[in-house]
Scaffold this motif. Sequence first.
Motif, short mmCIF file in Angstrom:
data_model
loop_
_atom_site.label_atom_id
_atom_site.label_comp_id
_atom_site.label_asym_id
_atom_site.label_seq_id
_atom_site.Cartn_x
_atom_site.Cartn_y
_atom_site.Cartn_z
N GLY A 154 1.49 2.44 -11.46
CA GLY A 154 2.93 2.27 -11.31
C GLY A 154 3.37 0.84 -11.55
N GLU A 155 2.59 -0.11 -11.02
CA GLU A 155 2.91 -1.52 -11.22
C GLU A 155 2.83 -1.89 -12.70
OE1 GLU A 155 0.13 -3.50 -8.66
OE2 GLU A 155 1.27 -3.06 -6.85
N ALA A 156 1.83 -1.35 -13.40
CA ALA A 156 1.68 -1.64 -14.83
C ALA A 156 2.85 -1.07 -15.62
CB ALA A 156 0.36 -1.07 -15.35
N ILE A 157 3.31 0.11 -15.24
CA ILE A 157 4.44 0.73 -15.93
C ILE A 157 5.71 -0.11 -15.73
CG2 ILE A 157 6.00 2.73 -15.89
CD1 ILE A 157 3.46 4.43 -15.37
N VAL A 158 5.92 -0.59 -14.51
CA VAL A 158 7.10 -1.42 -14.24
C VAL A 158 7.03 -2.71 -15.04
CG1 VAL A 158 8.26 -2.79 -12.44
CG2 VAL A 158 7.57 -0.44 -11.96
N TRP A 204 0.83 -1.20 0.00
CA TRP A 204 0.00 0.00 0.00
C TRP A 204 0.87 1.26 0.00
CZ3 TRP A 204 -4.83 -0.23 3.58
CH2 TRP A 204 -5.62 -1.30 3.21
N ASN A 205 0.36 2.32 -0.63
CA ASN A 205 1.08 3.59 -0.59
C ASN A 205 0.45 4.48 0.49
OD1 ASN A 205 -1.15 4.98 -1.73
ND2 ASN A 205 -0.41 4.59 -3.80
N SER A 238 -7.98 6.51 -5.03
CA SER A 238 -7.03 7.18 -5.91
C SER A 238 -5.61 6.68 -5.65
CB SER A 238 -7.12 8.70 -5.76
OG SER A 238 -6.72 9.11 -4.49
N GLY A 239 -5.29 6.40 -4.40
CA GLY A 239 -3.98 5.83 -4.09
C GLY A 239 -3.80 4.46 -4.70
N LYS A 240 -4.86 3.65 -4.66
CA LYS A 240 -4.81 2.32 -5.25
C LYS A 240 -4.64 2.40 -6.76
CE LYS A 240 -7.31 -2.05 -5.39
NZ LYS A 240 -8.51 -2.78 -4.94
N ALA A 241 -5.34 3.34 -7.39
CA ALA A 241 -5.22 3.52 -8.84
C ALA A 241 -3.79 3.94 -9.20
CB ALA A 241 -6.22 4.55 -9.34
N ARG A 242 -3.22 4.84 -8.40
CA ARG A 242 -1.85 5.29 -8.66
C ARG A 242 -0.87 4.12 -8.51
NH1 ARG A 242 -0.05 9.58 -4.77
NH2 ARG A 242 0.96 7.87 -3.72
N ARG A 243 -1.07 3.30 -7.48
CA ARG A 243 -0.20 2.15 -7.26
C ARG A 243 -0.31 1.16 -8.42
NH1 ARG A 243 -1.58 -2.66 -5.02
NH2 ARG A 243 -3.40 -1.76 -3.99
#
Length: 70
Positions: free
Chosen positions: A56-60, A2-3, A48-53
Amino acid sequence: MWNKDEIKGKGKQISGAIKDKTGELIKDPKLEAKGEAERIAGKFQEKSGKARRKTGEAIVTAAKAIAGKL
């Protein structure tokens, strides 16, 4: 993992729920409304934090695929 927005959002939801229930018990509509608003804001912050996380995971994952490491 979690972020910070997800964690803070969950905390706001809990705090808001406590205020909401306390407002109901002591018959204080202002406290009840404040608690409900805080709970909703916390839910939004967590989502919104979950969407951001997830983004980020998809980008990695995409970067690893492009680099041939997947």
